[in-house]
Write an enzyme that holds these catalytic residues in place. Structure first.
Site, PDB file in Angstrom:
ATOM      1  N   TYR A 174       6.044 -13.594 -14.888  1.00  0.00           N
ATOM      2  CA  TYR A 174       5.068 -12.599 -14.421  1.00  0.00           C
ATOM      3  C   TYR A 174       3.667 -13.050 -14.833  1.00  0.00           C
ATOM      4  CZ  TYR A 174       2.491  -8.266 -13.722  1.00  0.00           C
ATOM      5  OH  TYR A 174       1.551  -7.340 -13.306  1.00  0.00           O
ATOM      6  N   SER A 211      -3.626  -9.174 -13.792  1.00  0.00           N
ATOM      7  CA  SER A 211      -3.231  -8.375 -14.953  1.00  0.00           C
ATOM      8  C   SER A 211      -3.725  -9.076 -16.209  1.00  0.00           C
ATOM      9  CB  SER A 211      -1.706  -8.258 -14.993  1.00  0.00           C
ATOM     10  OG  SER A 211      -1.274  -7.868 -16.283  1.00  0.00           O
ATOM     11  N   ALA A 256       0.804  -1.227   0.000  1.00  0.00           N
ATOM     12  CA  ALA A 256       0.000   0.000   0.000  1.00  0.00           C
ATOM     13  C   ALA A 256       0.835   1.274   0.000  1.00  0.00           C
ATOM     14  CB  ALA A 256      -0.944  -0.003   1.208  1.00  0.00           C
TER      15      ALA A 256
HETATM   16  N1  LIG Z   1       0.991  -0.734 -13.177  1.00  0.00           N
HETATM   17  C1  LIG Z   1       0.377  -1.463 -14.083  1.00  0.00           C
HETATM   18  O1  LIG Z   1       0.269  -1.079 -15.246  1.00  0.00           O
HETATM   19  C2  LIG Z   1      -0.236  -2.796 -13.700  1.00  0.00           C
HETATM   20  C3  LIG Z   1      -0.870  -3.546 -14.698  1.00  0.00           C
HETATM   21  C4  LIG Z   1      -1.421  -4.767 -14.366  1.00  0.00           C
HETATM   22  C5  LIG Z   1      -1.336  -5.236 -13.072  1.00  0.00           C
HETATM   23  N2  LIG Z   1      -0.705  -4.497 -12.108  1.00  0.00           N
HETATM   24  C6  LIG Z   1      -0.627  -5.043 -10.746  1.00  0.00           C
HETATM   25  O2  LIG Z   1      -0.943  -4.052  -9.810  1.00  0.00           O
HETATM   26  C7  LIG Z   1      -0.372  -4.374  -8.550  1.00  0.00           C
HETATM   27  C8  LIG Z   1       0.230  -3.126  -7.922  1.00  0.00           C
HETATM   28  O3  LIG Z   1       1.342  -2.701  -8.689  1.00  0.00           O
HETATM   29  P1  LIG Z   1       1.697  -1.175  -8.990  1.00  0.00           P
HETATM   30  O4  LIG Z   1       1.535  -0.989 -10.442  1.00  0.00           O
HETATM   31  O5  LIG Z   1       1.007  -0.290  -8.056  1.00  0.00           O
HETATM   32  O6  LIG Z   1       3.284  -1.197  -8.717  1.00  0.00           O
HETATM   33  P2  LIG Z   1       4.208  -0.531  -7.593  1.00  0.00           P
HETATM   34  O7  LIG Z   1       4.040   0.932  -7.588  1.00  0.00           O
HETATM   35  O8  LIG Z   1       5.568  -1.091  -7.855  1.00  0.00           O
HETATM   36  O9  LIG Z   1       3.629  -1.137  -6.250  1.00  0.00           O
HETATM   37  C9  LIG Z   1       3.859  -2.492  -5.922  1.00  0.00           C
HETATM   38  C10 LIG Z   1       3.783  -2.659  -4.425  1.00  0.00           C
HETATM   39  O10 LIG Z   1       4.076  -4.034  -4.096  1.00  0.00           O
HETATM   40  C11 LIG Z   1       5.044  -4.034  -3.077  1.00  0.00           C
HETATM   41  N3  LIG Z   1       5.846  -5.249  -3.014  1.00  0.00           N
HETATM   42  C12 LIG Z   1       6.721  -5.740  -3.917  1.00  0.00           C
HETATM   43  N4  LIG Z   1       7.320  -6.843  -3.427  1.00  0.00           N
HETATM   44  C13 LIG Z   1       6.825  -7.050  -2.182  1.00  0.00           C
HETATM   45  C14 LIG Z   1       7.067  -8.000  -1.161  1.00  0.00           C
HETATM   46  N5  LIG Z   1       7.970  -8.965  -1.290  1.00  0.00           N
HETATM   47  N6  LIG Z   1       6.363  -7.894   0.000  1.00  0.00           N
HETATM   48  C15 LIG Z   1       5.475  -6.905   0.181  1.00  0.00           C
HETATM   49  N7  LIG Z   1       5.216  -5.963  -0.748  1.00  0.00           N
HETATM   50  C16 LIG Z   1       5.892  -6.044  -1.918  1.00  0.00           C
HETATM   51  C17 LIG Z   1       5.906  -2.830  -3.363  1.00  0.00           C
HETATM   52  O11 LIG Z   1       6.675  -2.480  -2.212  1.00  0.00           O
HETATM   53  P3  LIG Z   1       8.019  -1.578  -2.344  1.00  0.00           P
HETATM   54  O12 LIG Z   1       7.570  -0.189  -2.614  1.00  0.00           O
HETATM   55  O13 LIG Z   1       8.657  -1.748  -1.005  1.00  0.00           O
HETATM   56  O14 LIG Z   1       8.826  -2.154  -3.455  1.00  0.00           O
HETATM   57  C18 LIG Z   1       4.823  -1.803  -3.687  1.00  0.00           C
HETATM   58  O15 LIG Z   1       4.257  -1.317  -2.502  1.00  0.00           O
HETATM   59  C19 LIG Z   1       0.605  -5.505  -8.807  1.00  0.00           C
HETATM   60  O16 LIG Z   1       0.047  -6.715  -8.350  1.00  0.00           O
HETATM   61  C20 LIG Z   1       0.738  -5.510 -10.317  1.00  0.00           C
HETATM   62  O17 LIG Z   1       1.026  -6.818 -10.803  1.00  0.00           O
HETATM   63  C21 LIG Z   1      -0.161  -3.288 -12.396  1.00  0.00           C
END
Ligand SMILES: NC(=O)c1ccc[n+]([C@@H]2O[C@H](COP(=O)([O-])OP(=O)(O)OC[C@H]3O[C@@H](n4cnc5c(N)ncnc54)[C@H](OP(=O)(O)O)[C@@H]3O)[C@@H](O)[C@H]2O)c1
Ligand SMILES: *[C@@H]1O[C@H](CO)[C@@H](O)[C@H](O)[C@H]1NC(C)=O
Ligand SMILES: *[C@@H]1O[C@H](CO)[C@@H](O)[C@H](O)[C@H]1NC(C)=O
Length: 329
Positions: A210, A185, A51
């Site tokens: 992924y 995704s 979060a």
């Molecule tokens: N952005 C897109 O276009 C997109 C598209 C499809 C799906 N998604 C999905 O959306 C979700 C959120 O991603 P986002 O785009 O918001 O990316 P983001 O900004 O990188 O956020 C990802 C979050 O997951 C946390 N995380 C990563 N590894 C972790 C671990 N080992 N334990 C606990 N937390 C962990 C990160 O923590 P840190 O900050 O500490 O690294 C960050 O808080 C993901 O599941 C992703 O697959 C995103």
């Protein structure tokens, strides 16, 4: 010659204006209030993994504004405290909390790449849990293993959340009606559950892994929905679209291409609050009360490919995941 140059400049300007107009119109059309009805979530506790950044952070902000007690489950306490502080400041600046004020924000340590951390997190007593949002994710990293020796993307995106959800099921059931929201995704389409090499020790393809982890999110949701029938605990899965977040941290974009990439992502990618709308909707909208086992995009149900609806693969993945995280009964 001069005419051509003028035309080129005008075309560039026009293009820029068109992009800006599209951006602004898009932001308005997609609705940026996020808070919905101001007290919709009052008295409810929501846990959001990951979060502190991107979609998770935007989801936390919106649910906080609608009165929820939001637990931020984050691997890095410092980053999480900083994000929490920012969220509280933004909320104060917006100055729009309802008569009873906004909800409450709590930071807790949760590293999904460590089964020990997940277990420790779940041992801390909580009186209730109304919504669990499995949002944290890692995208196309180089080959890495979790603390327990799992391929990182499968380990964090699927297995860590699998254990977390299972350990929280009792609390979710006793807080029913309650909801589980899983962030997957569209890229699940390029994945497969290759049971013979779930840790990618024979070969590693970061895109495939992924996609595999995001396919696992959907199969998990469908199998869990089946198991939760009649409990008043629902579970749904979503894709957020393409969103400008920190998810692409492992993707190397050549320096010269970066400005172009930034322009394109600014014009065409969703902002985090736009991308978070479906998570917020599934977590809080009365419209999806009782709906379970479904796949959503842009707050609407969408169809899945047959491979994401294969019940025998879903069951086999569930059974193997139980063994991998050590909760076999
Ligand atoms: N952005 C897109 O276009 C997109 C598209 C499809 C799906 N998604 C999905 O959306 C979700 C959120 O991603 P986002 O785009 O918001 O990316 P983001 O900004 O990188 O956020 C990802 C979050 O997951 C946390 N995380 C990563 N590894 C972790 C671990 N080992 N334990 C606990 N937390 C962990 C990160 O923590 P840190 O900050 O500490 O690294 C960050 O808080 C993901 O599941 C992703 O697959 C995103
Ligand atoms: C890696 O996986 C992706 C998606 O499954 C596939 O399109 C691509 O061809 C694979 N790359 C290699 C080198 O096998
Ligand atoms: C589920 O909710 C309905 C309607 O509120 C209620 O009648 C039923 O007893 C609940 N079932 C369980 C297992 O909690």
């Amino acid at each position: 010659m001069a005419a051509a140059a003028v035309a080129a400049v005008l075309a560039a300007l026009g293009g820029g204006l068109w992009l800006a107009a599209r951006r602004l119109a898009g932001a308005r059309a997609r609705g940026l209030h996020g808070a919905e009805e101001s007290a919709l979530m009052r008295g409810k506790t929501v846990l959001i993994t990951g979060a502190n950044s991107g979609l998770g952070r935007a989801t936390a902000a919106a649910l906080l504004r609608s009165g929820a007690r939001v637990i931020m489950g984050c691997r890095d306490r410092e980053r999480a405290q900083e994000a929490a502080g920012q969220l509280r400041r933004e909320l104060r600046q917006a100055g729009e909390p309802g008569p009873e004020g906004p909800g409450e924000l709590v930071v807790k340590e949760l590293d999904l790449a460590s089964l020990r951390s997940v277990r420790a997190f779940c041992q801390e007593e909580e009186p209730r849990l109304d919504v669990l949002i499995n949002n944290a994710g890692i995208f196309q990293c180089p080959y890495m293993k979790t603390e327990d020796g799992f391929e990182m993307q499968f380990g964090v995106n699927h297995l860590g959340h699998f254990l977390l959800t299972n350990l929280l099921l009792g609390l979710l059931k006793s807080s029913a009606p309650s909801r589980i929201v899983v962030v997957s995704s569209k890229l699940y389409k390029y994945g497969d559950i290759n049971f013979e090499d779930l840790n990618s020790e024979q070969s590693y393809n970061k895109s495939f892994c992924y996609s595999r982890s995001k396919l696992a999110n959907i199969l998990f949701t469908r199998e869990l929905a089946r198991r939760l029938e009649g409990t008043n605990v629902t579970v749904n899965v979503l894709h957020p679209g393409i969103v400008r977040t920190n998810l692409g941290r492992y993707i190397n974009i050549p320096l010269l291409v970066k400005p172009l990439f930034n322009l394109i992502s600014w014009a065409f990618f969703k902002t985090p609050i736009e991308g978070a709308q479906t998570s917020i909707y599934l977590a809080s909208s009365p419209e999806v009360e009782g709906v379970s086992g479904k796949y959503f995009g842009d707050c609407k149900e969408e169809e899945l490919l047959p491979k994401a609806m294969d019940e025998s693969v879903a069951r086999k993945l569930w059974d193997i995941s139980e063994v991998m995280v050590g909760i076999l009964k």
